[in-house]
Structures are given as C-alpha cells and as structure tokens.
Write an enzyme that holds these catalytic residues in place. Structure first.
Site, mmCIF file in Angstrom:
data_model
loop_
_atom_site.group_PDB
_atom_site.id
_atom_site.type_symbol
_atom_site.label_atom_id
_atom_site.label_comp_id
_atom_site.label_asym_id
_atom_site.label_seq_id
_atom_site.Cartn_x
_atom_site.Cartn_y
_atom_site.Cartn_z
ATOM 1 C CG ASP A 125 -3.922 8.995 5.442
ATOM 2 O OD1 ASP A 125 -3.018 8.584 4.770
ATOM 3 O OD2 ASP A 125 -4.930 7.531 5.884
HETATM 4 C C1 NOJ Z 1 -1.615 6.813 4.589
HETATM 5 C C2 NOJ Z 1 -2.077 5.648 5.333
HETATM 6 O O1 NOJ Z 1 -3.279 5.334 5.095
HETATM 7 C C3 NOJ Z 1 -1.688 5.753 6.689
HETATM 8 O O2 NOJ Z 1 -2.030 5.029 7.833
HETATM 9 C C4 NOJ Z 1 -0.259 6.616 6.411
HETATM 10 O O3 NOJ Z 1 0.128 6.831 7.772
HETATM 11 C C5 NOJ Z 1 0.189 7.438 5.872
HETATM 12 N N1 NOJ Z 1 -0.756 6.957 3.670
HETATM 13 C C6 NOJ Z 1 1.309 8.213 4.755
HETATM 14 O O4 NOJ Z 1 2.179 7.175 4.666
#
Ligand code: NOJ
Length: 747
Positions: free
Chosen positions: A272
């Site tokens: 993430d």
């Molecule tokens: C953080 C989020 O937790 C995740 O769900 C998302 O896909 C990513 N950012 C990318 O934007």
C-alpha cells in the site's frame, strides 16, 4: 495473433519462458525499476508522493504508474517506456477504480446491500470498460475487508460484516473487472485488498493495530481474499495494519507461506501507499534498508510510492542480506501480470480516445448504475405506508443540505466521476413528480457544524407542504480512508433539525445519505419512513425518486448491523456464544444496563412496499453424512398488494462444537421476484463444506452433531429446522478449503 489460441497450459508455459529470457537480460537497476510504482503527476492519494521524471521512465526505473489518467498522458509515458528503454518493458498503469470510472455506481457497501452479485459484477465490468479506454489496466479494487466496526470510515469501501456475502461479492467484482480474460483490452487487473484484517483496526481508527487469532483470521477476514484468489484476482495489496505485532508488509507468514504457498497464488503483491517505508514508524525496521529487507523477504513484490527497494536493495544484495532470488521472484510476478494483460503485445491496450467517446458514460452505463442504485436502497422504516408517495401531490418540501449536493452522491473514491454528471436527490425528485407538483427546498443548515440558523426556514417550507422529505446524513468526506468517527450519529445539528420539523405533527420521510451504519435511535422511533440510500453514485437522485414514488419497490438488505448507539460496537449478527447469553430478565448475563443488547437493525434487514411470509424450512432428510448434501425447501409468499423482490437468506448454526461456534452464519441467499399473492418454493442444497470451520488445530473440519437451519428475510426474523450430521467414525472429518465453495452462493 496466432490462428488458434494456445491452450491455457501452453500459454502459461510460454509466458514463463519469456519471463526467464527477460530476467536473464535485466540489470539490477532494471529489476528494481520493475519493483517500483510511482504515483502520477496529477493526483495524490496519500502523504509523501515522490514523482518519477521522464528520465526514470527512459531508464526503465518505473514498473508502474498510478494516478495517471488521460489518453494522451498514458500514451506519452508508455511510448517512452516501450520505445526508449533498453528492454522495451511496458509500464502497467493503475488507478483506484473502486465503484465505477466515469459512470459512478453506488459505493461498495451500498452495492453489497443489493445482494445481487450479478449486478455488482456488471458494475465492475462497466467500470473496467470505461477505465480501460483511458489506458488504465489495473484497479486497486475490490476492497474485501470485513468490517464489524462502523466507526471505521473504510467500511464504505467493502461489503460489510459477513465473510460469506463478502466472498461472493469479492468474486463477483473480480470477475467483473477482469472479464473472461485479462488479455481482453476492456478487462483490467483487479486487486484484493487490504491483505489482511485491515477492517479489524482497534477502535475503528484507520491504520490502527489489529490483534486477531489465527482462527478468527481464517474464519472471518481471509475468506473473501481466498474467494478473490479463486476467482483469479491478478494482484493482492498488503494492508497498512499489523496483525498481532507483525505489520502486513513484513509478514512472511501471511504473504508467502499462506498466500503464495498454501493457496498457491501466483499473482503479484503490491504494497500500500508507502507501506514499506512505514515499517519504520511501525517500529519493526530501524531504517530504510531494514524496511526493504523485511518487505522483499516477506513477499511484497512491488513498492508503491516509497523508494526503499530501489535505494537499499543493491547494498542488501551485495551484503547477502537479501538474495537475488527474492528480487527475481518479485520481478517474475510483476512481468507475469504484464504478460497476462497482454501489455507486451499491445502496450496501448484499450487506450483509445474514440472509445472514451463511445463507451464512457453511455445511457446504457447510466441505466445499469440506476438499476443497481435502486436495488441498493434499504427501506428501514415505513409506518402506516407513508411511502410510496404520489407524484401528484401539490407541494413536496425537501429539506437538508445533502439533498442538493450532487457531489455527495459519489461518496468515497470517485474515480473519474464528476459531480456535474450526477443527479442530486433534489433534482431526482423534481424530475419525477408531475408538472402540477411544486418542490420546495430548504437547506436547513450546515450538515456537519452545529447550526440552527435555518431551522425556522425549514419548518416553514415543511408547514406548507403535503409531504416532507428530510435528506440527512454524512457528507461524503466523513467516510472513506482516514475518515473514522468516534460517534456515528447524525453529524452537526441534523437530529435537532429533524425533531423541529417533526414537531409540526406531520409525517416525515427521512432519506439517509451515509457511508457507514449510523446510530439513529430517534429516527428509528419517530420518523415515519426511513430510506437508507447510502451514496448511490451519479444516478442517485433518480434511483431515490424511483423508490420514493413507488416506481421501484425497495429490496435492499443491510450487510452491516446498525447499532442503537456507538457503545454497542462491535455488534454483528454472527457472534459467538458466551457462557452467559444475554437475558433481559437475568442480571448476570452478557448485556448492557443502559441499552438493549440487540441492534437497531439487524444484518440482512430491509423492508418492502409489499410483505412476504416464509413457511418453516423442510429438509430432505433429518440426517446427513459428510459426503452428501442436504436439501432445504421453503415457501415464500408475497402477501401484499405489490409485486416485489425479496432477498431470501439461509443461515446455519452448529449446536455443539469442539470450539465455540457463531450462533448462526449466512450460507445462501437469493433474490426472488413475486407478484401479489404469488408463492414460490425456494430450494437450497448444503454440503459438508457449508458446515465446516477451523478447529483449534487450524484444520478445516466438520464435526458430527446437530445443526440448525434458519431461513428468513433477515438474520433476526427466521424460521428454523434441525438435522444431524453423522460421520463414519463419529469423529471430525477434514474438509479443506476448496475454491468452489466461494462461488456456490445461490444453489
Ligand atoms: C491507500 C489506500 O489504502 C489504498 O486502498 C489505495 O489503493 C492506495 N492508497 C492508492 O491510492
């Protein structure tokens, strides 16, 4: 294209051979490039974004971009990657396409409330069709995190509290995004996220720690991931949280032993946003090199945004702290994704401005969004048939700031959605009524701040109206990532607004807009009708009007329990038994002194403008053996005056187990349409797989003994029957976790 398509096995072997040859040619710098994912030049969805420059692209240092949109921009970057890099490896472009690209569908929690996996699959398909036209080949969806805590803002991004329903929806969304083949240029790779147990954040506070037993992990949090893997999901995303002290990004047991080995998953794992670097503040890595070592050895293949892999791995490899085989394995999985998507054959797959004009935001796409929105609405209350309303009333008062807010319809993660495409609730109502009807509107104050300045004006419009519709709830920003709330009641002065309007003595109809279950005890007692309409996407206003005026009979059902107050959280239907089950007449039992222990609205709940009755379930036998199945039949009758659709639900309860078992667990459901007076016989078949659970030794088994079957229109109002499972040796029988178990939701 070859004249005949290769068999899947040959295709697989071919891909692995190509990857072998490519890896053999790659420098370390190029390998680390594949492991790197940059957020694009435009959107940022987290802190600390580091942008790649064109020089990085030309040197092959960018494996993936996300948050880059627009046909021209994607083409420009891809062209540099395939024409100017030494090995011509295409970039894979990702984006958070969560509930639609340009045609925004209901937020996932709402979509799940439709209990209509086919429609949810179709929504994901349309999202893929649109996103791919912009050159997006990969979405970070579905979010399949089970959430039992409505304080957690991201409950809006998932399917609610139940592992079975969550698994069905996970598989449906994967199939929708990925279509029948990833090579199809209108398909996009899906991501099962966030692996794992992110929804279990302590206190519902986003990014917080999770402490969960392996048993609960396997029973509650993992099944939707397994279902997604079984449906062929191309990638997984590691979660921000730790589990019992081990952050997911450093969790080798989770990412490698379980996912890649036990489940045999051959797709790719992406971190993430800065998840690798966050191993430092987690306190398990002392520096960037430590973070990179932990991440790559755990099995995170691609690093999103932070740069620890690229910066630290050369030295770690040199010092033999990390083996090149770990890097090669990660590169292999990333290249495999690119091959599977067909990017090596057509790096511009899908990308087409003609398609953007032709395939995006079409009337058909909007219609699909409207239909799913209709089915996602949950009617919570309807005293004395307050609803539906006539379209010929003289005056309808609409009150509430959210009513006129077309942007709020989109909810969290709007993709490429625009508020100018969206129909607000107010506009939907105006468009639905007859030409003789006057729709008056009053904002009623700020939806978040304490504000009573418009109460009098609200009472005035209500006084002169034949029907009063209050649109209340949360602005979209109160749910989603980093949007946890400690209170889950109506924000600002909205409750007082409703109370003031109600004091006129007229019926009030409340339309709720929100991304999570709310605590609404006063409305549940005093509003004449309550329509839970979540954030329904760009067709929201039309869909809400379809329900309010009875063009469509509501049929959605809750997939997350509504508590009476926040202090009851976590509250969910499939709780495990205690030694002192709640008993209002007995003081020394598991309950509260100041609020009933039961929820406001249980899981599976939702009303209709007609009524349905259920017969008691009839079983094909009173006994069953692990190799058999058992049939369950019951009769459903539409006893009201309107045609309607009912989501019938079947739950199973294991009476005695070697460990405590949930009181009941959802195992089947189906949408059934019936005309007034019409009856239908519903049949479901269950096998041992539906009765299995992880025992104390973490073996998935069925144990002999009595089981209860419950059928009904929600998890509270059920009729039951009982049968005995007999095993040949009178001991438990191991069942394993076959993939098929996750897709057989309606048989
Ligand atoms: C953080 C989020 O937790 C995740 O769900 C998302 O896909 C990513 N950012 C990318 O934007």
């Amino acid at each position: 294209m070859p004249a005949t398509s290769p068999s899947p096995l040959n295709e697989r072997a071919g891909i692995e051979k190509s990857i072998d040859s490519l890896i053999a040619l790659m420098t370390l710098d190029e390998k680390l490039g594949q492991l790197s994912q940059f957020s694009g030049f435009a959107a940022v969805t987290g802190p600390g974004a580091i942008e790649a420059n064109m020089d990085d692209v030309r040197k092959g240092r960018v494996g993936s971009f996300f948050n880059v949109t627009g046909v021209a921009e994607v083409r420009r970057l891809q062209k540099a990657a395939v024409e100017e890099t030494r090995l011509h490896i295409p970039i894979v472009f990702g984006l958070d396409v969560i509930h639609g690209a340009r045609t925004v569908f209901p937020v996932p929690l709402a979509e799940a409330s439709s209990w209509n996996p086919a429609a949810v699959q179709e929504a994901a398909r349309i999202a893929a069709l649109e996103a791919s036209a912009y050159g997006i080949s990969w979405t970070f969806a579905p979010m399949v995190d089970i959430a039992r805590d409505p304080r957690w803002g991201r409950i809006t991004e998932g399917s609610g509290e139940d592992a079975f329903l969550g698994s069905v929806m996970a598989a449906a969304r994967v199939r929708g995004f990925q279509g029948s083949s990833l090579r199809d240029p209108t398909s996009i790779a899906a991501t099962a996220k966030h692996f794992a147990a992110y929804g279990g954040a302590e206190g519902g506070r986003d990014y917080n720690v999770v402490d969960v037993s392996e048993g609960r992990l396997r029973e509650v949090y993992l099944p939707p991931f397994r279902a997604a893997a079984c449906a062929g999901v191309a990638t997984f995303m590691a979660s921000f949280n730790e589990i019992s002290g081990v952050p997911a990004h450093a969790n080798r047991w989770l990412l490698t032993d379980l996912l890649k080995k036990e489940w045999g998953y051959d797709g790719m794992v992406v971190s993430d946003w800065t998840g690798i670097h966050e191993l430092i503040p987690h306190g398990v890595a002392k520096d960037s090199a430590d973070a990179a070592r932990l991440g790559i050895n755990a099995g995170v293949d691609m690093e999103m945004v932070s740069r620890d892999y690229a910066h630290a791995l050369p030295d770690l490899l040199q010092r033999n702290v990390v083996q090149i085989s770990a890097v090669d394995e990660a590169v292999r999985r990333i290249l495999r994704l690119k091959y599977r998507l067909g990017l090596f054959d057509d790096p511009y797959r899908g990308l087409d401005s003609a398609r953007v004009t032709r395939d995006v935001l079409t009337p058909a796409n909007r219609l699909a969004a409207r239909k799913l929105a209709q089915q996602s609405v949950v009617l919570l209350r309807n005293e004395r048939n307050t609803l539906p309303l006539s379209k010929n009333l003289k005056t309808i008062a609409v009150i509430g700031a959210l009513a006129a807010d077309s942007g709020a319809t989109i909810g969290a993660w709007g993709g490429m959605g625009r508020h100018t495409d969206a129909v607000s609730v107010l506009d939907g109502i105006k468009a639905a009524v007859s030409s003789r009807t006057r729709v008056t509107y009053e904002r009623g104050g700020d939806p978040v701040k304490r504000d009573s300045s418009r109460f009098r004006a609200a009472v005035n419009v209500a006084r002169n109206a034949d029907a009063v519709i209050l649109v209340l709830g949360e602005p979209a920003g109160l749910s989603g990532e980093a949007s946890s709330r400690s209170m889950i009641d109506l924000p600002g002065s909205q409750l007082e607004l409703a109370q003031r309007v109600k004091s006129l003595g007229k019926p009030i109809i409340v339309v709720l807009m929100n991304g999570r279950p709310l605590a609404i005890p006063w409305l549940a007692e005093n509003a004449d009708a309550v329509v839970e309409s979540w954030f329904l996407g760009i067709e929201m206003g039309n869909a809400v009007a379809d329900i309010l005026f009875g063009d469509v009979n509501p049929s959605g059902k809750l997939t997350a329990t509504f508590p009476r107050n926040v202090g009851q959280v976590p509250i969910y239907y499939n709780y495990r038994r205690t030694g002192r089950p709640p008993d209002e007449r007995n003081h020394y039992t598991s309950k509260y002194l100041d609020v009933p222990w039961t929820p406001q609205y249980p899981f599976g709940y939702g009303l209709s403008y007609t009524s349905f009755t259920y017969s008691a379930p009839r079983l094909t036998s009173n006994t069953m053996s692990p190799g058999d199945s058992i049939g369950i039949e019951f009769t459903l009758t539409n006893t009201g005056a309107r045609p309607g659709e009912e989501v019938v639900q079947l739950y199973v309860g294991d009476e005695v187990g070697s460990i405590t078992r949930p009181v009941m667990e959802l195992r089947r459901f189906r949408r059934v349409a019936l005309r007034p007076g019409q009856s239908g016989v519903i049949r479901f078949d269950l096998s041992a797989n539906d009765l299995a659970f992880y025992n104390a030794q973490m073996r998935r088994v069925v144990e002999p003994g009595f089981f209860r079957i419950f059928v009904g229109g929600n998890s509270r109002d059920v009729k039951d029957a009982r049968f005995e499972l007999r095993t040949p040796t009178s001991g438990s029988v191991e069942v394993g976790e076959p993939c098929g178990s996750f897709v057989r939701y309606d048989r």
